[in-house]
Design an enzyme around this catalytic site. Structure first.
Site, mmCIF file in Angstrom:
data_model
loop_
_atom_site.group_PDB
_atom_site.id
_atom_site.type_symbol
_atom_site.label_atom_id
_atom_site.label_comp_id
_atom_site.label_asym_id
_atom_site.label_seq_id
_atom_site.Cartn_x
_atom_site.Cartn_y
_atom_site.Cartn_z
ATOM 1 N N CYS A 47 9.519 6.584 9.260
ATOM 2 C CA CYS A 47 10.462 5.510 8.925
ATOM 3 C C CYS A 47 11.817 6.063 8.491
ATOM 4 O O CYS A 47 12.805 5.338 8.437
ATOM 5 C CB CYS A 47 9.908 4.659 7.790
ATOM 6 N N ASN A 75 7.600 -4.315 8.749
ATOM 7 C CA ASN A 75 8.067 -2.932 8.666
ATOM 8 C C ASN A 75 8.216 -2.384 10.082
ATOM 9 O O ASN A 75 7.218 -2.165 10.768
ATOM 10 C CB ASN A 75 7.035 -2.127 7.866
ATOM 11 N N HIS A 102 15.079 0.749 3.384
ATOM 12 C CA HIS A 102 13.996 0.643 4.368
ATOM 13 C C HIS A 102 13.186 -0.611 4.052
ATOM 14 O O HIS A 102 12.832 -0.866 2.897
ATOM 15 C CB HIS A 102 13.120 1.899 4.280
HETATM 16 O O1 UT7 Z 1 7.085 2.514 6.094
HETATM 17 C C1 UT7 Z 1 5.888 3.120 5.710
HETATM 18 C C2 UT7 Z 1 5.774 2.937 4.300
HETATM 19 N N1 UT7 Z 1 4.681 2.071 3.957
HETATM 20 C C3 UT7 Z 1 4.753 1.327 2.857
HETATM 21 O O2 UT7 Z 1 5.759 1.240 2.219
HETATM 22 C C4 UT7 Z 1 3.532 0.635 2.362
HETATM 23 C C5 UT7 Z 1 3.433 0.788 0.867
HETATM 24 N N2 UT7 Z 1 2.334 0.081 0.322
HETATM 25 C C6 UT7 Z 1 2.315 -1.266 0.207
HETATM 26 O O3 UT7 Z 1 3.254 -1.921 0.607
HETATM 27 C C7 UT7 Z 1 1.143 -1.916 -0.472
HETATM 28 O O4 UT7 Z 1 0.329 -0.938 -1.057
HETATM 29 C C8 UT7 Z 1 0.287 -2.763 0.508
HETATM 30 C C9 UT7 Z 1 1.087 -3.998 0.942
HETATM 31 C C10 UT7 Z 1 -0.094 -1.932 1.713
HETATM 32 C C11 UT7 Z 1 -0.984 -3.229 -0.164
HETATM 33 O O5 UT7 Z 1 -0.684 -3.922 -1.373
HETATM 34 P P1 UT7 Z 1 -1.511 -3.578 -2.698
HETATM 35 O O6 UT7 Z 1 -1.078 -4.543 -3.720
HETATM 36 O O7 UT7 Z 1 -1.278 -2.122 -2.975
HETATM 37 O O8 UT7 Z 1 -2.995 -3.891 -2.265
HETATM 38 P P2 UT7 Z 1 -4.249 -2.931 -2.291
HETATM 39 O O9 UT7 Z 1 -4.157 -1.900 -1.239
HETATM 40 O O10 UT7 Z 1 -4.439 -2.491 -3.696
HETATM 41 O O11 UT7 Z 1 -5.419 -3.937 -1.898
HETATM 42 C C12 UT7 Z 1 -5.800 -5.010 -2.743
HETATM 43 C C13 UT7 Z 1 -6.926 -5.776 -2.089
HETATM 44 C C14 UT7 Z 1 -8.080 -4.901 -1.622
HETATM 45 O O12 UT7 Z 1 -9.268 -5.586 -1.922
HETATM 46 P P3 UT7 Z 1 -10.173 -5.118 -3.164
HETATM 47 O O13 UT7 Z 1 -10.532 -3.685 -2.901
HETATM 48 O O14 UT7 Z 1 -9.287 -5.281 -4.372
HETATM 49 O O15 UT7 Z 1 -11.316 -6.076 -3.116
HETATM 50 C C15 UT7 Z 1 -7.919 -4.882 -0.110
HETATM 51 O O16 UT7 Z 1 -9.145 -4.723 0.580
HETATM 52 O O17 UT7 Z 1 -6.441 -6.471 -0.922
HETATM 53 C C16 UT7 Z 1 -7.343 -6.228 0.178
HETATM 54 N N3 UT7 Z 1 -6.566 -6.275 1.410
HETATM 55 C C17 UT7 Z 1 -6.306 -7.411 2.090
HETATM 56 N N4 UT7 Z 1 -6.667 -8.684 1.853
HETATM 57 C C18 UT7 Z 1 -6.224 -9.614 2.726
HETATM 58 C C19 UT7 Z 1 -5.971 -5.249 2.054
HETATM 59 N N5 UT7 Z 1 -5.329 -5.698 3.143
HETATM 60 C C20 UT7 Z 1 -5.520 -7.042 3.182
HETATM 61 C C21 UT7 Z 1 -5.094 -8.060 4.054
HETATM 62 N N6 UT7 Z 1 -5.462 -9.317 3.785
HETATM 63 N N7 UT7 Z 1 -4.317 -7.794 5.130
#
Ligand code: UT7
Length: 356
Positions: free
Chosen positions: A114, A284, A254
């Site tokens: 990115c 993204n 970004h």
């Molecule tokens: O350009 C490349 C750079 N990339 C980024 O900048 C990404 C950086 N990271 C993020 O933006 C965030 O970490 C995410 C948007 C990817 C995820 O948000 P989060 O608040 O960190 O969520 P998490 O990974 O802690 O997941 C929370 C829950 C999990 O369930 P449990 O384990 O708490 O039961 C996931 O399984 O959300 C669940 N989950 C979803 N639920 C519904 C993960 N993906 C999804 C989804 N829909 N698509």
């Protein structure tokens, strides 16, 4: 020889017509509009159709930037294409774009996730400052949807496709890059990774069956990295440029996650009108995210000649890149661009140059 600066004289972007909303995704992925919006700020993304390629999207964005700048193919001295999703591993996609645009100059591809567009912009600026090249096109393009595992809800809902491009041209009027920072934290290289194909993991049936070819991301690790890196890097480039956050007229971060942007904005105490956010509409788009946001902001007249832009990106590597970049004077839309000094025009022309 007089000192040379990079004048950003053209910009353009392209996104596939096909728009996919969160609710569209929820029909085949175990997710919801509520989850995607609350965690990332994304409402929809453009997803490439069969005829779209990284090369064709790059070329379209570059054509728009060239038209906007009034630059012809023969005026272009160098082309840089930043992407993580080239048409092929070999040849470099920049050569295909060079051919599609009818350019005769050298071309290279930067594969810096990115962050690639900002790395490319810094590289182009160096060529301009040394006098090696007068007119350079820098593209950021990504057709990431074909590298996503559409069964992996933790990644597939976050990304989108598109391309953005700028034309930089040498000028003796002070403008362009005041400072920059290019960073890499290679120990975290597995935080965003597609394992196969590559020389570490050549293609085998077993690897394909294990879905090793798709992009994997440790979202929490990247989130932490991004929130600690973005604001800190922006502060450092401002210091290098001997500026304070109030001197920034437009912050173009970004577009990975609205929450990450909000965090950086809070750290820098920037008012919302100085921050470009379009992650809600594009998702993204990786290397295309900063140039699409930049192109949209300039097309909407959100920045004018002399304004100071702050661009900050982060991504696979893990890498980051920031720059403080001043918009320069507009130039007359003439194919006779070679005589740089004679092309600076009036205040009315400045406005016309920005919104044309
Ligand atoms: O350009 C490349 C750079 N990339 C980024 O900048 C990404 C950086 N990271 C993020 O933006 C965030 O970490 C995410 C948007 C990817 C995820 O948000 P989060 O608040 O960190 O969520 P998490 O990974 O802690 O997941 C929370 C829950 C999990 O369930 P449990 O384990 O708490 O039961 C996931 O399984 O959300 C669940 N989950 C979803 N639920 C519904 C993960 N993906 C999804 C989804 N829909 N698509």
């Amino acid at each position: 020889m007089a000192r040379l600066y990079s004048n950003l004289i053209g910009w353009g972007h392209y996104a596939p017509d096909n728009i996919v909303t969160n609710n569209d995704l929820a029909k085949f992925v175990d997710t919801s509009d509520e989850w995607i919006q609350s965690r990332s700020g994304i409402k929809q993304r453009h997803i490439a159709e069969e005829h779209d390629l990284t090369s064709t999207m790059s070329s379209e964005a570059a054509r728009r930037a060239m038209k906007q700048a009034g630059v012809e193919a023969e005026d272009v001295d160098f082309l840089i294409v930043a992407t993580s999703s080239p048409d092929y591993m070999t040849p470099p996609v920049s050569s295909q774009v060079q051919d599609q645009l009818g350019l005769t100059c050298g071309a290279m591809t930067t594969l810096v996730g990115c962050t690639g567009f900002v790395y490319g912009l810094v590289t182009a600026d160096q060529f301009i400052q040394t006098g090696a090249f007068k007119t350079i096109i820098v593209v950021g393009a990504e057709l990431i949807s074909r590298n996503l595992d559409w069964e992996d809800r933790t990644t597939c809902v976050l990304f989108g496709d598109g391309a953005g491009a700028v034309v930089l041209q040498a000028t003796e009027t002070p403008c362009g890059m005041r400072s920059f920072e290019l960073g890499s934290e290679g120990a975290s290289h597995e935080a965003i990774i597609a394992y196969c194909p590559g020389t570490a993991e050549p293609i085998t049936h077993e690897r394909i069956d294990a879905r090793r070819q798709y992009l994997r991301m440790n979202g929490r690790e990247v989130f932490k990295f991004a929130t600690t890196t973005m604001g800190a890097s922006l502060k450092r480039v401002l210091e290098k440029a001997q500026l304070t956050p109030d001197s920034v007229d437009l912050f173009i971060p970004h577009q990975a996650n609205a929450r990450i942007i909000e965090y950086a904005v809070k750290q820098m105490n920037l008012p919302p009108e100085k921050v470009v956010v379009n992650v809600d509409r594009y998702g993204n788009t990786s290397a295309a995210s900063v140039p699409i946001a930049l192109s949209e902001a300039l097309s909407e007249g959100r920045a004018k000649p002399g304004d100071t832009l702050a661009l900050v990106a982060f991504g696979a590597g893990l890498t980051w890149a920031s720059t403080i970049f001043d918009l320069g004077p507009p130039v007359a839309k003439s194919p006779k661009r070679a005589q740089l000094k004679e092309t600076v025009i009036s205040e009315e022309g400045i406005v016309e140059g920005l919104i044309a």
